[in-house]
Design a protein around this motif. Structure first.
Motif, mmCIF file in Angstrom:
data_model
loop_
_atom_site.group_PDB
_atom_site.id
_atom_site.type_symbol
_atom_site.label_atom_id
_atom_site.label_comp_id
_atom_site.label_asym_id
_atom_site.label_seq_id
_atom_site.Cartn_x
_atom_site.Cartn_y
_atom_site.Cartn_z
ATOM 1 N N ALA A 248 0.693 -1.205 -0.134
ATOM 2 C CA ALA A 248 0.005 0.065 0.230
ATOM 3 C C ALA A 248 0.683 1.198 -0.039
ATOM 4 O O ALA A 248 0.692 2.107 -0.674
ATOM 5 C CB ALA A 248 -0.945 -0.103 1.235
ATOM 6 N N GLU A 249 2.021 1.179 0.755
ATOM 7 C CA GLU A 249 2.984 2.567 0.680
ATOM 8 C C GLU A 249 3.518 2.425 -0.555
ATOM 9 O O GLU A 249 3.410 3.904 -1.144
ATOM 10 C CB GLU A 249 4.072 2.221 1.786
ATOM 11 C CG GLU A 249 4.773 3.327 2.458
ATOM 12 C CD GLU A 249 3.728 4.232 3.070
ATOM 13 O OE1 GLU A 249 4.075 5.345 2.782
ATOM 14 O OE2 GLU A 249 3.009 3.823 4.020
ATOM 15 N N ARG A 250 3.960 1.641 -1.110
ATOM 16 C CA ARG A 250 4.533 1.408 -2.658
ATOM 17 C C ARG A 250 3.630 2.027 -3.543
ATOM 18 O O ARG A 250 4.177 2.968 -4.355
ATOM 19 C CB ARG A 250 4.911 0.141 -3.064
ATOM 20 C CG ARG A 250 6.012 0.380 -4.086
ATOM 21 C CD ARG A 250 6.409 -1.209 -4.334
ATOM 22 N NE ARG A 250 7.006 -2.058 -3.364
ATOM 23 C CZ ARG A 250 7.040 -3.138 -3.123
ATOM 24 N NH1 ARG A 250 6.680 -4.130 -4.250
ATOM 25 N NH2 ARG A 250 7.363 -3.763 -2.046
ATOM 26 N N GLN A 251 2.460 1.812 -3.356
ATOM 27 C CA GLN A 251 1.381 2.449 -4.498
ATOM 28 C C GLN A 251 1.001 3.782 -4.185
ATOM 29 O O GLN A 251 0.949 4.543 -5.280
ATOM 30 C CB GLN A 251 0.062 1.629 -4.387
ATOM 31 C CG GLN A 251 0.061 0.245 -4.764
ATOM 32 C CD GLN A 251 -1.220 -0.840 -4.656
ATOM 33 O OE1 GLN A 251 -2.194 -0.066 -4.240
ATOM 34 N NE2 GLN A 251 -1.313 -1.844 -5.065
ATOM 35 N N ARG A 252 1.149 4.259 -2.773
ATOM 36 C CA ARG A 252 0.736 5.706 -2.640
ATOM 37 C C ARG A 252 2.198 6.330 -3.276
ATOM 38 O O ARG A 252 1.689 7.513 -3.719
ATOM 39 C CB ARG A 252 0.612 5.887 -1.198
ATOM 40 C CG ARG A 252 -0.717 5.654 -0.392
ATOM 41 C CD ARG A 252 -0.761 6.242 0.720
ATOM 42 N NE ARG A 252 0.002 5.458 1.911
ATOM 43 C CZ ARG A 252 -0.420 4.388 2.272
ATOM 44 N NH1 ARG A 252 -1.763 4.024 2.153
ATOM 45 N NH2 ARG A 252 0.373 3.812 3.256
ATOM 46 N N ASP A 253 3.332 5.824 -3.151
ATOM 47 C CA ASP A 253 4.585 6.742 -3.521
ATOM 48 C C ASP A 253 4.518 6.897 -5.333
ATOM 49 O O ASP A 253 5.250 7.688 -5.630
ATOM 50 C CB ASP A 253 5.640 6.000 -3.122
ATOM 51 C CG ASP A 253 5.977 5.819 -1.660
ATOM 52 O OD1 ASP A 253 5.128 6.810 -1.015
ATOM 53 O OD2 ASP A 253 6.764 5.284 -1.154
ATOM 54 N N VAL A 254 3.822 6.015 -5.711
ATOM 55 C CA VAL A 254 3.685 6.108 -7.437
ATOM 56 C C VAL A 254 2.608 7.124 -7.868
ATOM 57 O O VAL A 254 1.595 7.030 -7.483
ATOM 58 C CB VAL A 254 3.205 4.820 -8.046
ATOM 59 C CG1 VAL A 254 3.307 4.763 -9.700
ATOM 60 C CG2 VAL A 254 4.414 3.794 -7.700
ATOM 61 N N PRO A 255 3.126 8.138 -8.424
ATOM 62 C CA PRO A 255 2.088 9.223 -8.881
ATOM 63 C C PRO A 255 1.634 8.642 -9.990
ATOM 64 O O PRO A 255 2.084 7.896 -11.088
ATOM 65 C CB PRO A 255 3.108 10.381 -9.607
ATOM 66 C CG PRO A 255 4.407 9.757 -9.529
ATOM 67 C CD PRO A 255 4.676 8.395 -8.857
ATOM 68 N N ARG A 256 0.182 9.100 -10.225
ATOM 69 C CA ARG A 256 -0.779 8.671 -11.146
ATOM 70 C C ARG A 256 -1.214 9.675 -12.059
ATOM 71 O O ARG A 256 -1.957 10.588 -11.552
ATOM 72 C CB ARG A 256 -1.873 7.911 -10.566
ATOM 73 C CG ARG A 256 -1.552 6.397 -9.892
ATOM 74 C CD ARG A 256 -2.694 5.763 -9.409
ATOM 75 N NE ARG A 256 -2.259 4.691 -8.711
ATOM 76 C CZ ARG A 256 -3.321 3.752 -8.143
ATOM 77 N NH1 ARG A 256 -4.662 3.951 -8.244
ATOM 78 N NH2 ARG A 256 -2.926 2.670 -7.687
ATOM 79 N N ALA A 257 -0.787 9.812 -13.334
ATOM 80 C CA ALA A 257 -1.298 10.926 -14.175
ATOM 81 C C ALA A 257 -2.587 10.490 -14.839
ATOM 82 O O ALA A 257 -2.722 9.094 -15.336
ATOM 83 C CB ALA A 257 -0.262 10.953 -15.427
ATOM 84 N N ARG A 258 -3.524 11.058 -14.476
ATOM 85 C CA ARG A 258 -4.998 10.863 -14.905
ATOM 86 C C ARG A 258 -5.227 11.302 -16.553
ATOM 87 O O ARG A 258 -5.634 12.676 -16.626
ATOM 88 C CB ARG A 258 -5.905 11.136 -14.096
ATOM 89 C CG ARG A 258 -6.096 10.462 -12.802
ATOM 90 C CD ARG A 258 -7.042 10.577 -11.785
ATOM 91 N NE ARG A 258 -7.317 9.995 -10.646
ATOM 92 C CZ ARG A 258 -8.016 8.828 -10.743
ATOM 93 N NH1 ARG A 258 -8.682 8.229 -11.779
ATOM 94 N NH2 ARG A 258 -7.797 7.968 -9.561
ATOM 95 N N ALA A 259 -5.561 10.472 -17.400
ATOM 96 C CA ALA A 259 -5.635 11.179 -18.764
ATOM 97 C C ALA A 259 -7.337 10.994 -19.036
ATOM 98 O O ALA A 259 -8.231 10.357 -18.038
ATOM 99 C CB ALA A 259 -5.221 10.055 -19.878
ATOM 100 N N PRO A 260 -7.895 11.930 -19.669
ATOM 101 C CA PRO A 260 -9.142 12.248 -19.924
ATOM 102 C C PRO A 260 -9.764 10.868 -20.260
ATOM 103 O O PRO A 260 -9.306 10.126 -21.222
ATOM 104 C CB PRO A 260 -9.341 12.922 -21.146
ATOM 105 C CG PRO A 260 -8.305 13.750 -20.888
ATOM 106 C CD PRO A 260 -6.909 12.998 -20.352
ATOM 107 N N ARG A 261 -10.862 10.458 -19.758
ATOM 108 C CA ARG A 261 -11.431 9.180 -20.092
ATOM 109 C C ARG A 261 -12.080 9.246 -21.528
ATOM 110 O O ARG A 261 -12.715 10.056 -21.850
ATOM 111 C CB ARG A 261 -12.753 9.090 -18.948
ATOM 112 C CG ARG A 261 -13.287 7.553 -19.135
ATOM 113 C CD ARG A 261 -14.036 7.210 -17.917
ATOM 114 N NE ARG A 261 -14.754 5.864 -18.227
ATOM 115 C CZ ARG A 261 -14.265 4.771 -17.629
ATOM 116 N NH1 ARG A 261 -12.830 4.783 -17.231
ATOM 117 N NH2 ARG A 261 -14.671 3.639 -17.919
#
Length: 195
Positions: free
Chosen positions: A80-93
């Motif tokens: 869970a900690e590792r997933q929080r550290d990964v920035p997620r760029a959200r592209a338009p749906r």
């Protein structure tokens, strides 16, 4: 994540119950248990409740079970900690209609489900039947982990070794994923966005 899933599967198998029966005994949603076995990281509260209630059903020595429980909770926290550290760029749906590769997968998967039912398999005991039907209708695509969990469940509770057809289904699903990703990219470009 692979180590977490393998250990969780061993813990679930130690109860001697199929997932549907385990879900009923521990009073937790079977669909969430299936997703966890397939590689979706469960919430901390769900994992604690699942393991706490499954401990009374396990054939393992209580000390071994508590050790596995602590290990799973530690691994879940680290993941869970590792997933929080990964920035997620959200592209338009972008809505993508079913591509031919997805239709091909759906047809093959629908045939496979019919074969399983003819062999006496209760679909509700090997996964979320509603989602299995969605995959067969072409409305959605399963991940590699979901299909791998289906293979494990069939082997564990029905003694069915379907690695060969399921490997082929995984290949078809991944081909369909790539085709959908490419289609989504081009639709985005045609709508004036970046690829």
């Amino acid at each position: 994540m692979i180590a977490f899933v393998h250990l969780l599967r061993e813990v679930v198998a130690s109860t001697g119950l199929p997932v549907a029966g385990l879900a009923e005994r521990v009073q937790l949603p079977r669909s969430t248990i299936y997703r966890a076995l397939g590689g979706t990281l469960p919430k901390a509260e769900f994992l604690v409740r699942l393991l706490g209630r499954a401990s009374a059903l396990s054939s393992w020595d209580p000390i071994d079970f508590r050790h596995a429980q602590r290990r799973l909770e530690q691994m879940r926290g680290a993941l869970a900690e590792r997933q929080r550290d990964v920035p997620r760029a959200r592209a338009p749906r972008v809505t993508v209609p079913p591509v031919p590769e997805q239709v091909a997968f759906a047809l093959r998967f629908a045939t496979y489900l019919t074969t399983l039912e003819q062999r006496g398999v209760d679909l509700g005991s090997v996964g979320s039947e509603a989602w299995l039907r969605r995959y067969a209708s072409g409305a959605s695509l399963p991940s590699r982990e979901i299909l791998a969990t289906l293979s494990w469940t069939l082997s564990r509770y029905y003694r069915i070794d379907d690695r060969e057809p399921l490997t082929e289904l995984i290949r078809l699903a991944e081909t369909a994923y790539r085709a959908r990703t490419e289609a989504r990219r081009w639709i985005r470009v045609l709508q004036g966005g970046s690829p």
